[in-house]
Design a protein around this motif. Structure first.
Motif: not given
Ligand SMILES: [Zn+2]
Length: 457
Positions: A123-129
């Protein structure tokens, strides 16, 4: 007119009312032409559709009294960038060098993707992406996630919430990958089918599903054939995979699939070639491959920055064009070390040793050309009436190296400067279906010039 200034760059959507964006509209027509409208206006309806585009002097009488007006001055208003090939989990691995495609996958990429079994990490990386895509001016991306169903579901949910547009899918791998990423073939099919039925077509097609076998090396015959059947029976969905990126990869595919005439033939025999199939790279192809691709209306995602980085070879752009195969551009992060499609445009010219590709064509490939390849040109890719309002506002002078008087030059020169100097620093605001998803003044980007936002008269 009353004067108020937005703290968020271009104005937020105006609660259902029509919004007028004033600026220098530059809009692709084909490889050689664009519409050039200085002192132009883009009129966007409350539901994010383009109602009109033209000279403000021709449109002001009709729209000035009843609309919210966002004055972007002499900044450029262009369609958003389309990234036809990018890997969500790999944003954590940008810039990690490798010697070959296959060793780079083993060393950096598979370990990074394995971490997506942890949902909070995913979830953290998807938001960043998705925040990065918006700040780079990318309004549609064709996205690989990982093999993980829950992580992919989270990526769709986050894209949905942030107002982003994507064609996305869970990676499918049932051989030749680390145990942490290997799937049972039937589970891979079942999980992909479940995600497609949940997300394909979400919000009137803002999110679309792509069945995503990684590449032929990590798929059995059974997985590819079952994937082909599933894709063929799922109208409007996409098929997204890699094809003929490096010689080493092509040789390995030949040894794994000795019955196939070529790498493309592996996919074709499995029913994976057709309209809405997207093949990333597609460097080492023969003429028969190109004929098949043209005949079946396959799309190619040309990823020059990645090809530079991994020394994969040179995309045969002249042969692809001669064969009439539709193609656009992809960043291929993280084999491509930049998310900005402006940098990818530059590299598409630089990587060709003998062929000059004009800024006009590069602009077209990054926008309308990509939309055409994806069969979405009726809805996206340019700023025409009736299309969805996916657009960016560009201020070239935000970047230090850019000549400060660039906006006094002709539009061809401005376009050339954007292509050869452009990156995320030139993006002033990004809109998807009329909703602002990035704007200077938000968060860490505070301090740049704000657009003047004026209420209706
Ligand atoms: Zn890739």
């Amino acid at each position: 007119m009353s004067g108020s200034v937005s703290k968020n760059g271009c104005a937020e959507k105006n609660g259902g009312a029509t919004t007028v964006y004033l600026g220098h509209v530059v809009d692709p027509v084909d490889e050689d032409q664009y519409r050039d409208i200085p002192a132009g206006a883009l009129i966007v309806s409350g539901d994010g559709r383009i109602m009109a585009v033209g000279k403000w002097s021709d449109l002001s009488e009709r729209y000035s009294s009843s609309s919210k007006i966002v004055d972007c001055g002499r900044k450029l208003i262009m369609p958003g960038m389309i990234d036809m090939h990018i890997h969500l989990p790999q944003v954590t691995q940008i810039g990690k060098s490798g010697d070959t495609l296959l060793s780079w996958l083993e060393k950096y990429i598979f370990p990074a993707e394995s971490k997506f079994s942890d949902l909070s990490h995913a979830e953290k990386i998807a938001a960043w992406f998705f925040d990065e895509l918006a700040s780079n001016g990318t309004t549609l991306a064709v996205v690989f996630t990982t093999v993980h169903k829950e992580a992919t579901d989270a990526a769709f949910r986050i894209a949905a919430d942030k107002g982003m547009r994507a064609i996305m899918g869970k990676v499918m791998m049932d051989r030749n990958a680390p145990p942490t990423l290997l799937e049972d073939s039937q589970n891979s099919i079942r999980d992909s089918e479940g995600l497609a039925s949940k997300w394909h077509g979400y919000d009137d097609g803002r999110l679309l599903y792509a069945f995503t076998p990684r590449f032929a090396i990590t798929a059995t015959d059974e997985l590819l054939r079952e994937c082909g059947k599933l894709w063929q029976s799922s109208p409007g969905t996409y098929l997204h995979t890699h094809l003929s990126e490096s010689r080493e990869e092509v040789d390995k595919v030949a040894s794994l699939f000795p019955q196939s005439r070529s790498y493309l033939d592996v996919y074709d025999r499995s029913g994976l070639c057709g309209a809405r199939s997207v093949f990333a790279h597609s460097i080492h192809l023969d003429d028969e491959d190109l004929q098949v691709m043209h005949g079946k209306k396959c799309a190619l995602a040309h990823c020059p920055s990645s090809n530079f980085f991994l020394k994969s070879g040179v995309f045969p752009i002249d042969r692809v064009k001669a064969a009439g195969v539709e193609f656009g551009l992809g960043s291929d992060v993280a084999a491509g070390p930049q998310m900005s499609i402006f940098g990818v445009m530059k590299d598409a010219n630089f990587i060709q040793p003998k062929i000059w590709i004009s800024p006009r064509e590069l602009f077209y490939r990054a926008t309308l050309g990509g939309a055409k390849a994806l069969r979405l040109e009726e809805r996206l890719g340019s700023l025409e009436v009736g299309k969805e309002a996916d657009f960016i506002v560009i201020d070239p002078t935000l970047k230090n190296a850019c000549p400060k008087d660039i906006l006094d030059h002709g539009t061809d020169e401005i376009l050339s400067t954007i292509v050869f100097l452009g990156d995320d620093r030139m993006i002033d605001a990004t809109y998807i279906r009329g909703r602002q998803v990035f704007g200077r003044g938000k968060g860490s980007n505070a301090g740049s010039e704000l657009h003047k936002v004026r209420g209706g008269k």
